[in-house]
Write a protein that holds these residues in place. Structure first.
Motif, mmCIF file in Angstrom:
data_model
loop_
_atom_site.group_PDB
_atom_site.id
_atom_site.type_symbol
_atom_site.label_atom_id
_atom_site.label_comp_id
_atom_site.label_asym_id
_atom_site.label_seq_id
_atom_site.Cartn_x
_atom_site.Cartn_y
_atom_site.Cartn_z
ATOM 1 N N LEU A 47 -96.320 -39.580 22.950
ATOM 2 C CA LEU A 47 -97.456 -38.678 22.330
ATOM 3 C C LEU A 47 -96.638 -37.787 21.278
ATOM 4 C CD1 LEU A 47 -99.810 -38.316 25.378
ATOM 5 C CD2 LEU A 47 -100.298 -39.789 23.360
ATOM 6 N N SER A 48 -95.829 -37.143 21.789
ATOM 7 C CA SER A 48 -95.067 -36.247 20.875
ATOM 8 C C SER A 48 -94.550 -36.994 19.708
ATOM 9 C CB SER A 48 -94.026 -35.514 21.629
ATOM 10 O OG SER A 48 -93.361 -34.600 20.977
ATOM 11 N N ALA A 49 -94.089 -37.956 19.828
ATOM 12 C CA ALA A 49 -93.393 -38.709 18.749
ATOM 13 C C ALA A 49 -94.444 -39.313 17.752
ATOM 14 C CB ALA A 49 -92.532 -39.891 19.163
ATOM 15 N N GLY A 50 -95.508 -39.585 18.389
ATOM 16 C CA GLY A 50 -96.713 -40.090 17.649
ATOM 17 C C GLY A 50 -97.315 -38.818 16.953
ATOM 18 N N ALA A 51 -97.355 -37.745 17.279
ATOM 19 C CA ALA A 51 -97.776 -36.458 16.643
ATOM 20 C C ALA A 51 -96.665 -36.127 15.602
ATOM 21 C CB ALA A 51 -97.845 -35.355 17.781
ATOM 22 N N ALA A 52 -95.633 -36.464 15.730
ATOM 23 C CA ALA A 52 -94.583 -36.165 14.644
ATOM 24 C C ALA A 52 -94.946 -37.209 13.416
ATOM 25 C CB ALA A 52 -93.138 -36.403 15.014
ATOM 26 N N ALA A 53 -95.155 -38.573 13.815
ATOM 27 C CA ALA A 53 -95.557 -39.387 12.696
ATOM 28 C C ALA A 53 -96.732 -38.804 11.985
ATOM 29 C CB ALA A 53 -95.614 -40.926 13.380
ATOM 30 N N GLN A 54 -97.807 -38.468 12.852
ATOM 31 C CA GLN A 54 -98.957 -38.091 12.004
ATOM 32 C C GLN A 54 -98.732 -36.967 11.188
ATOM 33 O OE1 GLN A 54 -101.798 -39.301 11.774
ATOM 34 N NE2 GLN A 54 -103.393 -37.828 11.793
ATOM 35 N N ASN A 55 -97.887 -35.915 11.741
ATOM 36 C CA ASN A 55 -97.411 -35.013 10.527
ATOM 37 C C ASN A 55 -96.541 -35.497 9.573
ATOM 38 O OD1 ASN A 55 -98.405 -32.960 12.460
ATOM 39 N ND2 ASN A 55 -96.533 -31.775 12.846
ATOM 40 N N ILE A 56 -96.051 -36.518 9.670
ATOM 41 C CA ILE A 56 -95.360 -37.098 8.447
ATOM 42 C C ILE A 56 -96.503 -37.746 7.361
ATOM 43 C CG2 ILE A 56 -93.843 -39.158 7.548
ATOM 44 C CD1 ILE A 56 -92.230 -38.597 10.094
ATOM 45 N N LEU A 57 -97.279 -38.296 7.735
ATOM 46 C CA LEU A 57 -98.272 -38.912 7.265
ATOM 47 C C LEU A 57 -99.367 -37.694 6.493
ATOM 48 C CD1 LEU A 57 -100.021 -41.681 9.589
ATOM 49 C CD2 LEU A 57 -98.483 -41.932 7.470
ATOM 50 N N HIS A 58 -99.553 -36.713 7.042
ATOM 51 C CA HIS A 58 -100.248 -35.639 6.531
ATOM 52 C C HIS A 58 -99.399 -34.971 5.614
ATOM 53 C CE1 HIS A 58 -104.288 -35.592 8.137
ATOM 54 N NE2 HIS A 58 -103.790 -35.668 9.422
ATOM 55 N N ALA A 59 -98.210 -34.555 5.795
ATOM 56 C CA ALA A 59 -97.350 -33.899 4.868
ATOM 57 C C ALA A 59 -96.991 -34.853 3.390
ATOM 58 C CB ALA A 59 -95.847 -33.754 5.474
ATOM 59 N N ALA A 60 -96.988 -36.004 3.891
ATOM 60 C CA ALA A 60 -96.937 -37.029 2.570
ATOM 61 C C ALA A 60 -98.218 -37.124 1.792
ATOM 62 C CB ALA A 60 -96.661 -38.244 2.935
ATOM 63 N N PHE A 61 -99.301 -36.965 2.538
ATOM 64 C CA PHE A 61 -100.750 -36.948 1.848
ATOM 65 C C PHE A 61 -100.684 -35.717 1.180
ATOM 66 C CE2 PHE A 61 -105.211 -36.276 1.587
ATOM 67 C CZ PHE A 61 -105.530 -37.386 0.860
ATOM 68 N N ALA A 62 -100.406 -34.451 1.444
ATOM 69 C CA ALA A 62 -100.777 -33.235 1.028
ATOM 70 C C ALA A 62 -99.706 -33.102 -0.067
ATOM 71 C CB ALA A 62 -100.344 -32.051 1.955
ATOM 72 N N GLN A 63 -98.744 -33.876 -0.201
ATOM 73 C CA GLN A 63 -97.913 -33.642 -1.538
ATOM 74 C C GLN A 63 -98.192 -34.735 -2.483
ATOM 75 O OE1 GLN A 63 -93.626 -31.897 -0.275
ATOM 76 N NE2 GLN A 63 -94.157 -33.436 1.285
ATOM 77 N N GLY A 64 -99.161 -35.474 -2.175
ATOM 78 C CA GLY A 64 -99.476 -36.563 -3.209
ATOM 79 C C GLY A 64 -98.339 -38.050 -3.216
ATOM 80 N N VAL A 65 -97.804 -38.139 -2.130
ATOM 81 C CA VAL A 65 -97.071 -39.167 -1.583
ATOM 82 C C VAL A 65 -97.787 -40.046 -0.851
ATOM 83 C CG1 VAL A 65 -94.821 -39.929 -0.501
ATOM 84 C CG2 VAL A 65 -94.686 -37.711 -1.553
ATOM 85 N N GLY A 66 -97.882 -41.327 -1.340
ATOM 86 C CA GLY A 66 -98.511 -42.446 -0.639
ATOM 87 C C GLY A 66 -97.867 -42.887 0.638
ATOM 88 N N ALA A 67 -98.597 -43.057 1.803
ATOM 89 C CA ALA A 67 -97.768 -43.384 2.950
ATOM 90 C C ALA A 67 -98.681 -44.393 3.884
ATOM 91 C CB ALA A 67 -97.715 -42.231 3.838
ATOM 92 N N MET A 68 -97.868 -45.250 4.507
ATOM 93 C CA MET A 68 -98.586 -46.075 5.445
ATOM 94 C C MET A 68 -97.580 -46.243 6.778
ATOM 95 S SD MET A 68 -100.886 -49.436 5.039
ATOM 96 C CE MET A 68 -101.550 -50.311 6.182
ATOM 97 N N TRP A 69 -98.213 -46.324 8.146
ATOM 98 C CA TRP A 69 -97.601 -46.615 9.362
ATOM 99 C C TRP A 69 -97.618 -47.890 9.321
ATOM 100 C CZ3 TRP A 69 -98.448 -43.255 14.229
ATOM 101 C CH2 TRP A 69 -97.659 -43.464 15.286
ATOM 102 N N ARG A 70 -96.517 -48.865 9.696
ATOM 103 C CA ARG A 70 -96.810 -50.212 10.018
ATOM 104 C C ARG A 70 -95.930 -50.599 11.019
ATOM 105 N NH1 ARG A 70 -98.909 -53.286 5.725
ATOM 106 N NH2 ARG A 70 -99.110 -52.270 3.717
ATOM 107 N N THR A 71 -96.106 -51.233 11.905
ATOM 108 C CA THR A 71 -95.268 -51.892 12.853
ATOM 109 C C THR A 71 -95.158 -53.447 12.802
ATOM 110 O OG1 THR A 71 -97.213 -52.134 14.303
ATOM 111 C CG2 THR A 71 -95.846 -50.137 14.863
ATOM 112 N N GLY A 72 -96.274 -54.281 13.178
ATOM 113 C CA GLY A 72 -95.870 -55.753 13.161
ATOM 114 C C GLY A 72 -95.065 -56.061 14.223
ATOM 115 N N ALA A 73 -95.023 -57.461 14.654
ATOM 116 C CA ALA A 73 -94.108 -57.981 15.622
ATOM 117 C C ALA A 73 -92.498 -57.690 15.304
ATOM 118 C CB ALA A 73 -94.189 -59.503 15.615
ATOM 119 N N VAL A 74 -92.214 -57.638 14.110
ATOM 120 C CA VAL A 74 -90.558 -57.259 13.824
ATOM 121 C C VAL A 74 -90.443 -56.004 14.432
ATOM 122 C CG1 VAL A 74 -90.564 -58.560 11.786
ATOM 123 C CG2 VAL A 74 -91.393 -56.139 11.608
ATOM 124 N N SER A 75 -91.142 -55.014 14.866
ATOM 125 C CA SER A 75 -91.014 -53.865 15.143
ATOM 126 C C SER A 75 -90.627 -53.822 16.881
ATOM 127 C CB SER A 75 -92.166 -52.668 15.106
ATOM 128 O OG SER A 75 -92.455 -52.451 13.712
#
Ligand SMILES: Cc1cc2nc3c(=O)[nH]c(=O)nc-3n(C[C@H](O)[C@H](O)[C@H](O)COP(=O)(O)O)c2cc1C
Length: 190
Positions: free
Chosen positions: A115-143
């Motif tokens: 959960l903590s690592a997931g929260a870190a990922a969410q913070n990454i998404l928000h920090a990207a968005f707040a700075q105008g950087v596009g972001a998307m979290w992807r997994t897929g079978a390769v992960s």
């Protein structure tokens, strides 16, 4: 708009951007993105996360790794499917591999560390968005292929949680689904 309204606007309007091009975030934007990641809630201060940045030619190597890992699990994969896997990391100029670093702890079970690592990922998404950087979290079978984890250098106690793709967003911004909080929240009365 005052600061508080801007923050709330950003928190409630963040969207993932699947189509990303050059340029990627600059060094300062990336630094702020990781600074935000490190503010994730973290029981026991275990810091149960680490990140790899993958840019330039390393994306080609990651594509090769995806292909090798997939073929190891599915030897009959078609040549077209293998080629598609090689191209996946080229969908953005910068990728962040999200790694959960699981640690033995008497009070902090694995679930809390995920959960903590997931929260870190969410913070990454928000920090990207707040700075105008596009972001998307992807997994897929390769992960989830063991070859991918091994090729990225993960230890036995580490799990790959996928990749955050970062870049300049292109194409139309999709509309945010306007969900009603009342549909998901109820008072518990004992
Ligand atoms: C752990 C995780 C893995 C995901 N993997 C994928 C994926 O492989 N492909 C995909 O299209 N979306 C994936 N998503 C969903 C997108 O990141 C995104 O959240 C979704 O498209 C909804 O868009 P929004 O974030 O703008 O609401 C994943 C989300 C999470 C949390």
């Amino acid at each position: 708009m005052d600061n508080q309204s801007m923050i709330m606007e950003s928190l409630t309007q963040r969207v993932s951007r699947p189509v990303l091009t050059d340029p990627g975030p600059d060094a300062e934007q990336l630094r702020m993105i990781f600074k935000a990641a490190l503010r994730a809630p973290d029981h026991g201060r275990l810091r149960p996360w680490r990140f790899l940045t993958i840019t330039g030619g390393a994306r080609l190597k990651l594509g090769e790794l995806f292909a090798r890992s997939a073929v190891a699990e599915q030897p009959d994969l078609s040549p077209d499917a293998v080629e598609r896997l090689k191209g996946l990391p080229l969908r953005a100029p910068v990728l962040i591999a999200l790694i959960c670093n699981l640690q033995e702890h008497p009070k902090v079970p694995e679930l809390e560390q995920y959960l903590s690592a997931g929260a870190a990922a969410q913070n990454i998404l928000h920090a990207a968005f707040a700075q105008g950087v596009g972001a998307m979290w992807r997994t897929g079978a390769v992960s989830y292929y063991s070859g991918t984890a091994k090729g990225l250098g993960l230890s036995d106690n580490e799990r790959l949680l996928g990749f955050i793709y970062l870049g300049t967003p292109t194409g139309p911004t999709k509309k945010v689904d306007e969900l009603n909080p009342a549909d998901f929240v109820a008072p518990w009365k004992g």
